[in-house]
Enzyme design. Structure first.
Site, PDB file in Angstrom:
ATOM      1  N   THR A  15       1.188  -1.520  -0.285  1.00 20.75           N
ATOM      2  CA  THR A  15      -0.344  -0.337   0.069  1.00 20.75           C
ATOM      3  C   THR A  15       1.048   1.184   0.192  1.00 20.75           C
ATOM      4  O   THR A  15       1.728   0.932   0.765  1.00 20.75           O
ATOM      5  CB  THR A  15      -1.472  -0.130   1.325  1.00 20.75           C
ATOM      6  OG1 THR A  15      -1.311   0.833   1.319  1.00 20.75           O
ATOM      7  CG2 THR A  15       0.145   0.430   2.290  1.00 20.75           C
ATOM      8  N   HIS A  16       0.050   2.448  -0.426  1.00 22.53           N
ATOM      9  CA  HIS A  16       0.968   3.675  -0.476  1.00 22.53           C
ATOM     10  C   HIS A  16       0.608   4.316   0.735  1.00 22.53           C
ATOM     11  O   HIS A  16       0.719   5.950   0.086  1.00 22.53           O
ATOM     12  CB  HIS A  16       0.744   4.271  -2.072  1.00 22.53           C
ATOM     13  CG  HIS A  16       2.056   3.167  -3.150  1.00 22.53           C
ATOM     14  ND1 HIS A  16       1.970   2.056  -3.404  1.00 22.53           N
ATOM     15  CD2 HIS A  16       3.093   3.167  -2.994  1.00 22.53           C
ATOM     16  CE1 HIS A  16       2.734   2.142  -4.056  1.00 22.53           C
ATOM     17  NE2 HIS A  16       4.027   3.145  -4.049  1.00 22.53           N
ATOM     18  N   PRO A  18       0.087   5.664   4.169  1.00 21.38           N
ATOM     19  CA  PRO A  18       0.269   5.611   6.060  1.00 21.38           C
ATOM     20  C   PRO A  18      -0.292   5.081   6.314  1.00 21.38           C
ATOM     21  O   PRO A  18      -0.314   4.924   7.258  1.00 21.38           O
ATOM     22  CB  PRO A  18       1.177   7.484   5.590  1.00 21.38           C
ATOM     23  CG  PRO A  18       0.729   7.545   4.243  1.00 21.38           C
ATOM     24  CD  PRO A  18       0.001   7.638   3.219  1.00 21.38           C
ATOM     25  N   GLY A  19      -2.216   6.345   6.442  1.00 19.79           N
ATOM     26  CA  GLY A  19      -3.059   5.426   6.781  1.00 19.79           C
ATOM     27  C   GLY A  19      -3.134   4.019   7.705  1.00 19.79           C
ATOM     28  O   GLY A  19      -3.305   3.598   8.515  1.00 19.79           O
ATOM     29  N   ASP A  46      -2.465  -0.354 -11.883  1.00 13.19           N
ATOM     30  CA  ASP A  46      -4.148   0.751 -11.874  1.00 13.19           C
ATOM     31  C   ASP A  46      -5.257  -0.353 -11.281  1.00 13.19           C
ATOM     32  O   ASP A  46      -5.577  -2.125 -11.309  1.00 13.19           O
ATOM     33  CB  ASP A  46      -4.026   0.641 -13.178  1.00 13.19           C
ATOM     34  CG  ASP A  46      -3.244   2.108 -13.598  1.00 13.19           C
ATOM     35  OD1 ASP A  46      -2.987   2.743 -12.889  1.00 13.19           O
ATOM     36  OD2 ASP A  46      -2.980   1.969 -14.767  1.00 13.19           O
ATOM     37  N   ASP A  75      -8.064  -3.902   0.173  1.00 16.30           N
ATOM     38  CA  ASP A  75      -8.697  -2.389  -0.834  1.00 16.30           C
ATOM     39  C   ASP A  75      -9.958  -2.275   0.189  1.00 16.30           C
ATOM     40  O   ASP A  75      -9.906  -3.399   0.811  1.00 16.30           O
ATOM     41  CB  ASP A  75      -9.122  -3.375  -2.107  1.00 16.30           C
ATOM     42  CG  ASP A  75      -9.153  -2.030  -2.567  1.00 16.30           C
ATOM     43  OD1 ASP A  75      -8.931  -0.881  -2.610  1.00 16.30           O
ATOM     44  OD2 ASP A  75     -10.643  -1.620  -3.119  1.00 16.30           O
ATOM     45  N   PHE A 158      -7.559   8.241   9.315  1.00 11.72           N
ATOM     46  CA  PHE A 158      -7.501   8.842   8.662  1.00 11.72           C
ATOM     47  C   PHE A 158      -8.561   8.697   7.313  1.00 11.72           C
ATOM     48  O   PHE A 158      -9.527   7.942   8.122  1.00 11.72           O
ATOM     49  CB  PHE A 158      -5.706   7.587   7.340  1.00 11.72           C
ATOM     50  CG  PHE A 158      -6.863   6.611   6.495  1.00 11.72           C
ATOM     51  CD1 PHE A 158      -6.404   5.434   8.111  1.00 11.72           C
ATOM     52  CD2 PHE A 158      -7.004   6.047   5.621  1.00 11.72           C
ATOM     53  CE1 PHE A 158      -6.915   4.393   7.730  1.00 11.72           C
ATOM     54  CE2 PHE A 158      -7.009   5.081   5.179  1.00 11.72           C
ATOM     55  CZ  PHE A 158      -7.162   4.140   6.417  1.00 11.72           C
ATOM     56  N   GLY A 159      -8.881   9.294   6.069  1.00 10.47           N
ATOM     57  CA  GLY A 159     -10.000   8.970   5.288  1.00 10.47           C
ATOM     58  C   GLY A 159     -11.033   9.628   5.729  1.00 10.47           C
ATOM     59  O   GLY A 159     -11.470  10.696   6.076  1.00 10.47           O
ATOM     60  N   ARG A 187     -11.112  -2.747   8.567  1.00 10.43           N
ATOM     61  CA  ARG A 187      -9.832  -3.633   8.717  1.00 10.43           C
ATOM     62  C   ARG A 187      -8.926  -5.088  10.251  1.00 10.43           C
ATOM     63  O   ARG A 187      -8.575  -6.229   9.298  1.00 10.43           O
ATOM     64  CB  ARG A 187      -8.886  -3.048   8.417  1.00 10.43           C
ATOM     65  CG  ARG A 187      -7.412  -3.432   8.193  1.00 10.43           C
ATOM     66  CD  ARG A 187      -6.439  -1.559   7.339  1.00 10.43           C
ATOM     67  NE  ARG A 187      -7.130  -1.434   6.326  1.00 10.43           N
ATOM     68  CZ  ARG A 187      -7.783   0.066   6.823  1.00 10.43           C
ATOM     69  NH1 ARG A 187      -8.251   0.114   7.981  1.00 10.43           N
ATOM     70  NH2 ARG A 187      -8.682   0.200   5.711  1.00 10.43           N
TER      71      ARG A 187
HETATM   72  P1  ITT Z   1      -3.298   1.974  -1.741  1.00 14.43           P
HETATM   73  O1  ITT Z   1      -4.336   1.297  -2.523  1.00 14.43           O
HETATM   74  O2  ITT Z   1      -2.300   2.244  -2.075  1.00 14.43           O
HETATM   75  O3  ITT Z   1      -3.402   0.805  -0.318  1.00 14.43           O
HETATM   76  P2  ITT Z   1      -5.636   3.567  -1.660  1.00 14.43           P
HETATM   77  O4  ITT Z   1      -5.472   4.805  -0.508  1.00 14.43           O
HETATM   78  O5  ITT Z   1      -5.340   4.145  -2.982  1.00 14.43           O
HETATM   79  O6  ITT Z   1      -3.729   3.367  -0.681  1.00 14.43           O
HETATM   80  P3  ITT Z   1      -7.478   2.180  -1.721  1.00 14.43           P
HETATM   81  O7  ITT Z   1      -7.713   1.926  -3.074  1.00 14.43           O
HETATM   82  O8  ITT Z   1      -8.592   0.602  -0.529  1.00 14.43           O
HETATM   83  O9  ITT Z   1      -6.937   2.504  -1.245  1.00 14.43           O
HETATM   84  O10 ITT Z   1      -9.102   2.927  -1.492  1.00 14.43           O
HETATM   85  C1  ITT Z   1      -9.481   3.515   0.191  1.00 14.43           C
HETATM   86  C2  ITT Z   1     -10.174   4.404   0.450  1.00 14.43           C
HETATM   87  O11 ITT Z   1     -10.790   4.636   1.104  1.00 14.43           O
HETATM   88  C3  ITT Z   1      -8.776   4.647   1.337  1.00 14.43           C
HETATM   89  O12 ITT Z   1      -8.003   6.245   0.787  1.00 14.43           O
HETATM   90  C4  ITT Z   1      -9.774   5.400   2.652  1.00 14.43           C
HETATM   91  O13 ITT Z   1      -9.773   7.210   2.342  1.00 14.43           O
HETATM   92  C5  ITT Z   1     -11.151   5.165   2.763  1.00 14.43           C
HETATM   93  N1  ITT Z   1     -10.652   3.629   3.278  1.00 14.43           N
HETATM   94  C6  ITT Z   1     -10.609   2.989   3.696  1.00 14.43           C
HETATM   95  N2  ITT Z   1     -10.157   2.149   5.091  1.00 14.43           N
HETATM   96  C7  ITT Z   1     -11.123   3.525   5.544  1.00 14.43           C
HETATM   97  C8  ITT Z   1     -10.751   3.524   7.508  1.00 14.43           C
HETATM   98  O14 ITT Z   1     -10.907   2.943   8.350  1.00 14.43           O
HETATM   99  N3  ITT Z   1     -11.015   4.865   7.642  1.00 14.43           N
HETATM  100  C9  ITT Z   1     -11.355   5.639   6.627  1.00 14.43           C
HETATM  101  N4  ITT Z   1     -10.750   5.225   5.731  1.00 14.43           N
HETATM  102  C10 ITT Z   1     -10.848   4.606   5.230  1.00 14.43           C
END
Ligand code: ITT
Length: 199
Positions: A15-16, A18-19, A46, A75, A158-159, A187
């Site tokens: 994964t890229h 950091p969260g 992709d 994912d 995060f997110g 997770r």
């Molecule tokens: P990688 O593909 O490099 O792992 P990404 O951020 O692009 O990183 P995803 O395609 O799986 O990963 O996108 C998932 C998104 O969903 C992520 O960027 C978060 O914004 C959100 N997300 C996933 N798990 C989350 C969590 O535990 N809390 C908050 N947001 C979450």
């Protein structure tokens, strides 16, 4: 022969984000020697699949082949009932190229207003995939249900964490102690299945 992940195995965390790295390290509790895709300079593939499971497998296989190490990929995403499961696998994309999750959370709020629904239920999904270089792969999925709150609350996680209150709690994932989130999250639930399958 049953697939096993031996303690101490060198694992590339594919994964890229950091969260995710932080949470996965916490959830894995030092069982493995972790190295991240970023540290190895692996390119981001992709995400061309249409499901969490498909994209987790794609990322894990890609990292395993590129690094020669066993790879673990996540994912994940937020699904909103009143939006027919959106943003779902497009959760990262809703934040735009600058990965601005204030923007993404505002978008969720606006879409909910447009939908005119009272239903604020939502869930997070995490698909975790483990792939061996040139070999097999295993994938599992975990989910946690909850409700959305606006405006966003808390700066942990995060997110979309600041708008998500998990079932049975009053605080958002952005407010709760990280250890509380990591004990109950989508997770963590996916990892419990992986543990049952591979450890
Ligand atoms: P990688 O593909 O490099 O792992 P990404 O951020 O692009 O990183 P995803 O395609 O799986 O990963 O996108 C998932 C998104 O969903 C992520 O960027 C978060 O914004 C959100 N997300 C996933 N798990 C989350 C969590 O535990 N809390 C908050 N947001 C979450």
């Amino acid at each position: 022969m049953a697939l096993r992940l031996e303690p101490g195995t060198r694992l590339v965390v594919a994964t890229h984000n950091p969260g995710k790295v932080k949470e996965l390290a916490e959830i894995l509790e030092g069982r493995f020697e972790l190295v991240t895709a970023g540290e190895l300079g692996l390119p981001e593939p992709d995400e061309t699949e249409t499901t969490f499971v498909g994209n987790a497998l794609l990322k894990a296989r890609h990292a395993a082949e590129a690094s020669g190490l066993v790879a673990l990929a996540d994912d994940s995403g937020l699904s909103v009932t009143a939006l027919d499961g959106a943003p779902g696998i497009h959760s990262a994309r809703w934040a735009g190229p600058s990965k601005d999750f204030s923007l993404a959370m505002r978008k969720v709020e606006e879409r909910l207003e447009e939908a005119g629904s009272e239903d604020v239920s939502a869930w997070f999904t995490s698909a975790l995939a483990v792939a061996w270089p040139g070999g097999p792969a295993v994938v599992v999925e975990g989910r946690i249900d909850g409700t959305l709150v606006f405006p966003p609350r808390g700066d942990r996680g995060f997110g979309y964490d600041p708008i998500f209150v998990p079932e049975g709690m009053d605080q958002t994932f952005g407010e709760l102690e990280p250890a509380v989130k990591d004990g109950m999250s989508h997770r963590a639930r996916a990892f419990a299945k992986l543990k049952a399958a591979l450890l």
